[in-house]
Design a protein around this motif. Structure first.
Motif, PDB file in Angstrom:
ATOM      1  N   LEU A  31       0.821  -1.211   0.000  1.00 23.78           N
ATOM      2  CA  LEU A  31       0.000   0.000   0.000  1.00 23.78           C
ATOM      3  C   LEU A  31       0.855   1.261   0.000  1.00 23.78           C
ATOM      4  O   LEU A  31       0.365   2.344  -0.284  1.00 23.78           O
ATOM      5  CB  LEU A  31      -0.909   0.004   1.241  1.00 23.78           C
ATOM      6  N   PRO A  78      -1.146  -3.229  -4.066  1.00 22.36           N
ATOM      7  CA  PRO A  78      -2.124  -3.964  -3.253  1.00 22.36           C
ATOM      8  C   PRO A  78      -2.650  -5.220  -3.946  1.00 22.36           C
ATOM      9  O   PRO A  78      -2.894  -6.221  -3.291  1.00 22.36           O
ATOM     10  CB  PRO A  78      -3.253  -2.943  -3.064  1.00 22.36           C
ATOM     11  N   SER A  79      -2.764  -5.166  -5.280  1.00 22.90           N
ATOM     12  CA  SER A  79      -3.327  -6.336  -5.945  1.00 22.90           C
ATOM     13  C   SER A  79      -2.388  -7.542  -5.843  1.00 22.90           C
ATOM     14  O   SER A  79      -2.842  -8.680  -5.803  1.00 22.90           O
ATOM     15  CB  SER A  79      -3.650  -6.020  -7.405  1.00 22.90           C
ATOM     16  N   LEU A 124      -3.186  -9.113  -2.496  1.00 19.11           N
ATOM     17  CA  LEU A 124      -4.454  -9.839  -2.539  1.00 19.11           C
ATOM     18  C   LEU A 124      -4.309 -11.158  -3.301  1.00 19.11           C
ATOM     19  O   LEU A 124      -4.880 -12.171  -2.914  1.00 19.11           O
ATOM     20  CB  LEU A 124      -5.541  -8.977  -3.201  1.00 19.11           C
ATOM     21  N   GLN A 147     -13.649  -4.177  -2.824  1.00 19.61           N
ATOM     22  CA  GLN A 147     -12.300  -4.742  -2.871  1.00 19.61           C
ATOM     23  C   GLN A 147     -12.262  -6.046  -3.681  1.00 19.61           C
ATOM     24  O   GLN A 147     -11.210  -6.436  -4.157  1.00 19.61           O
ATOM     25  CB  GLN A 147     -11.822  -4.990  -1.440  1.00 19.61           C
ATOM     26  N   LEU A 183     -14.390  -6.866  -6.371  1.00 16.52           N
ATOM     27  CA  LEU A 183     -15.322  -6.753  -7.490  1.00 16.52           C
ATOM     28  C   LEU A 183     -15.179  -7.845  -8.563  1.00 16.52           C
ATOM     29  O   LEU A 183     -16.187  -8.323  -9.074  1.00 16.52           O
ATOM     30  CB  LEU A 183     -15.208  -5.374  -8.158  1.00 16.52           C
ATOM     31  N   PRO A 184     -13.950  -8.252  -8.913  1.00 18.13           N
ATOM     32  CA  PRO A 184     -13.832  -9.279  -9.958  1.00 18.13           C
ATOM     33  C   PRO A 184     -14.616 -10.541  -9.613  1.00 18.13           C
ATOM     34  O   PRO A 184     -15.035 -11.281 -10.498  1.00 18.13           O
ATOM     35  CB  PRO A 184     -12.332  -9.564  -9.996  1.00 18.13           C
TER      36      PRO A 184
END
Lengths: 333, 510
Positions: B307, B327-328, B331, B360, B362-363
């Motif tokens: 972040l 951040p991705s 995750l 966070q 959504l996909p």
């Protein structure tokens, strides 16, 4: 203060009533007034005329809706359109001897417009997101740059498309399918796609999140800078599309092309209920905003009740009223 | 104290307050007396905030009387409350961020010499107020540059400058370190000596026991207990607030931790905040991170999750080398961070619960277009699993109570199905009942084999929950404690840098 028990049943639907209904009611009212004042108002010719003229600002305003929803602003679109139009005309005129009049040269011109639009949008977006300058300042700067560039390209006068080319290109503005002219068809497509992306796709959700609170968006795995950059590129692309529709109308570009388009586009977005500071936007509202602005212009031109010179004043009042109505709706909610 | 039968400075008599048809306060009586510190405690949503706002003149009561020095008054505006000498200090500060400390303190009542501002006098007075609260900031510093604790002190200096007769403070210590809270309490005592009537709220019952003369406990919009502080123990306060026994606040620790490594990081540097952070994290464990505010705890964890910019010598998740830049990336490896600041970084306050819940992840809810019905289902499940009490389903998240916001935030983070969860101040500013639920949830998560890092300023919470605790000081891990060694004393020593070696601290590289 409305009672919470009565609200709980239908709250989600009933709550935004004023902000949703307001622009629609205003539009309906304008249509009624127009129809009463002039019998030709609802004629096919006039409706086509209003819609076709709305298309340029409308296509740009759809892009502007995304930019504003994501917490940005773009003042440069009017100048950008003039610059792209000038560039397009220069390239097509220059290619004429080698390519001749035909579909390929029109496609080349369109390609130039699209590419130039995307690049100009990316430049704005890059300066705003990566370099970190405020959107207002960046686009105020590029607004001046593009306006000056087109004036320079035209050497202070007008850039005109070659006469043969112009005749060939004209149908893109004046013809269409089933009596609906191309600009209206393109406008409709842009609106439908835009509305779906805004309300149903991840990108629309990311725009709203970014404009609502960029820190929350960042912590929620939204790539804030990329989202913003894409909104500016998208707007640039749509400016290019609008220019493609605009050039065949007059076949020329000058320093007075696209003047104040940016403010009309922003005004349409705001009248449509998108929040200027970002976080909430709706494309269909923007369409209504565009139509309201065009209809006022049209009605004033068709009737001699009020001088058409007061057009700007009336539009100004509408913009301010729209925001006041929205604020009251919000306070009640 | 509290024996005096003088007329209360400010008193509420049978105050009722309704929002629409819903009555939220059911006949509140509360009396603030000169020279007395009054604690108002209760769970979130018990009606403390509304009570305070009515006291300060921010909101009118629906019925009942407000007595100032025994005479009935109505405050039509906040201004009239201030005129009467009532100052309220909000949890979210009421300072103009772009103005300097001095400009803020004299905002709205600037001193003048003729037509011009009397800067010298304002400077002198500002300095003296700041000195009284032992705040070292320069009067010319813009408020936006101050830390939360300094802002709190500036607010108090501002109250001092207004010669307030009644000072109302909404959770004044929520953003302060223990030491800063100590300074605050000294100042509160000084104001009490000077005859000010003080009301404050807090979720920290030990503070209430320490400083309050009178305690009023609220539950569900009514006063359930009001007595001198000496007549009530902390346990009794908690019981009165929740309406049931809460001695089992913390769930049972696990008998034996697994030895399966979940995360291993070495040499994590977050420029300007943390240096050389190394630790191992095992599945099924709750790993606490303690330290003073400003010790780099939050920044180190944010750096870990991509972040904010950070570098690391090595990092492994489940035994595999990973590189986390954004951040991705985190995750994608099942590593997720729950922010300490739910209002500014956690939730979109203007938006509804559904959009917040799924933002966070959504996909997961459709590839091309978002599947709203799947989102609605997820919200149903979250409301059930996390016991989110929202009243209305489409309520703006900003209108939820702090506890419900925190539960929603937790639900949101869980949407991305983390294997390793970092929770930063998971129970800040929420009531004891919700705390209990969150603790139980975290422990259950660990028991299911997740690995959890819990950053917290509340030592009791770390002692109650963590299997091991790393203590940070000035950007480094000063030492790691485990099992019976996790005591308040040991944590404080490491955090303050005294006797650190006794607890097997790693050598500082300095």
């Amino acid at each position: 203060m409305t009672s919470e028990t009565t609200n709980s049943k239908q709250s989600g639907r009933a709550l935004p009533s004023m902000s949703v209904l307001g622009p629609i009611l205003a539009l309906v009212l304008l249509v009624v007034v127009g129809a009463l004042l002039n019998p030709n108002f609802l004629g096919a010719a006039n409706i086509t005329n209003v819609l076709a003229r709305s298309a340029f600002i409308g296509i740009i305003a759809v892009g502007m809706t995304f930019v504003i929803t994501a917490g940005g602003l773009d003042l440069s679109v009017g100048s950008m359109a003039a610059f792209i139009a000038g560039l397009m005309i220069l390239v097509m005129n220059a290619a004429l001897p080698s390519m001749g009049v035909g579909v390929p040269i029109i496609l080349l011109g369109m390609l130039v417009a699209i590419v130039a639009g995307i690049l100009a949008g990316l430049l704005n977006g890059f300066l705003i997101t990566t370099v970190g300058i405020e959107a207002f300042i960046v686009t105020l700067g590029t607004m001046g740059i593009y306006r000056s560039l087109v004036t320079w390209l035209a050497d202070g006068g007008t850039l005109s498309l070659d006469f043969g080319l112009r005749t060939f290109y004209r149908p893109v503005y004046f013809d269409g399918i089933l009596g609906i002219s191309w600009p209206i068809i393109v406008f409709a497509l842009v609106v439908i796609i835009g509305e779906i992306v805004m309300s149903r796709a991840r990108f629309g959700r990311h725009c709203a999140a970014t404009g609502s609170n960029e820190h929350v968006a960042h912590y929620s795995n939204v790539n804030v800078n990329r989202t913003r950059l894409i909104t500016y590129a998208l707007l640039g692309l749509l400016v290019g599309v609008a220019t493609i529709m605009y050039v065949p109308r007059l076949g020329s570009a000058s320093s007075s092309t696209g003047v104040l388009w940016e403010l009309e586009a922003i005004a349409a977005v705001i009248i449509g209920g998108t929040v200027l500071k970002g976080g909430f936007g709706r494309v269909w509202g923007t369409v209504i905003g565009v139509l309201i602005l065009s209809l006022i212009d049209n009605i004033l031109n068709l009737t001699d009740l009020v001088s058409p010179y007061l057009n700007g004043a009336i539009q100004g009042v509408i913009i301010i009223l729209a925001v006041i109505l929205q604020r009251e709706a919000k306070a009640k909610g | 104290m509290g024996e005096t039968v003088s007329t209360p400075t400010l008193e509420l008599c049978d105050i009722r307050k309704s929002f629409g048809p819903i009555e939220v306060l059911h006949g509140i009586d509360i009396a603030l007396r000169s020279g007395e510190v009054h604690a108002l405690i209760g769970e979130n949503g018990a009606g403390k905030s509304t009570t305070m706002k009515i006291l300060a003149g921010y909101q009118p009561a629906t019925s009942g009387k407000i007595l100032l020095d025994g005479k009935e008054v109505t405050f039509d505006s906040l201004h009239e409350g201030e005129e009467a000498g009532i100052v309220m200090i909000h949890q979210e500060f009421n300072l103009a961020e772009q103005l300097t400390v001095e400009q803020n303190i004299f905002l709205g009542r600037e001193l003048r010499k003729g037509w011009l501002l009397d800067k010298a006098e304002m400077r002198r007075l500002t300095r003296s107020y700041l000195d009284r609260v032992k705040c070292r900031v320069h009067p010319d510093t813009p408020v936006s540059k101050l830390s939360n604790s300094d802002k709190q002190m500036v607010e108090i200096a501002k109250a001092l400058s207004r010669d307030a007769r009644v000072v109302i403070m909404d959770e004044p210590t929520a953003v302060l370190t223990n030491r800063e809270a100590g300074i605050l309490f000294e100042q509160v005592r000084a104001m009490r000596e000077a005859g000010t009537a003080i009301l404050f709220t807090s979720h920290k019952l030990s503070e209430v026991a320490e400083i309050a003369d009178q305690v009023t406990v609220m539950r569900d919009g009514a006063v359930v207990r009001a007595c001198p502080a000496s007549d009530i123990t902390e346990d009794e306060m908690a019981t009165a607030m929740v309406g049931r026994d809460v001695s089992d606040l913390y769930p049972k620790h696990r008998e034996e931790a697994e030895n399966e490594l979940a995360l291993s990081v070495s040499g994590l540097d977050v420029p300007g905040f943390a240096e050389g952070i190394s630790f191992d994290l095992y599945r099924g464990e709750i790993f606490g991170i303690a330290g003073l505010i400003g010790s780099g705890r939050t920044e180190a964890m944010e750096g870990l999750c991509g972040l904010r910019p950070a570098t690391r010598d090595a990092m492994q998740i489940n035994g595999q080398d990973v590189s986390i830049r954004k951040p991705s990336d985190a995750l994608a490896h099942g590593l997720c961070y729950l922010t300490e600041d739910r209002k500014l970084r956690g939730l979109l306050l203007e938006r509804g619960m559904r959009e917040n819940l799924t933002l966070q992840a959504l996909p997961k809810f459709g590839t091309l277009l978002i599947d709203r019905s799947a989102e609605e289902k997820a919200l149903d499940q979250a409301i059930k699993d996390f016991d989110i009490r929202a009243g209305r389903r489409d309520v703006k998240v900003g209108n939820l109570s702090g506890g419900n916001q925190q539960k929603l935030l937790l639900a949101k983070v869980m949407q991305s199905e983390p294997k390793i969860l970092i929770v930063d101040e998971p129970t800040r500013g929420i009531d004891i009942g919700t705390k209990q639920q969150i603790y139980a949830f975290l422990r259950r998560l660990a028991d299911e084999g997740h690995a959890i890092i819990m950053v917290s300023s509340e030592m009791q919470e770390l002692i109650g929950m963590a299997d091991r605790v790393a203590v940070m000081r000035t950007g480094r891990i000063a030492g790691t404690l485990s099992g019976k060694d996790i005591t308040e004393d040991a944590i404080v020593r490491l955090a303050m840098g005294v006797g650190a070696t006794e607890y097997g601290a790693k050598k500082e590289l300095a």
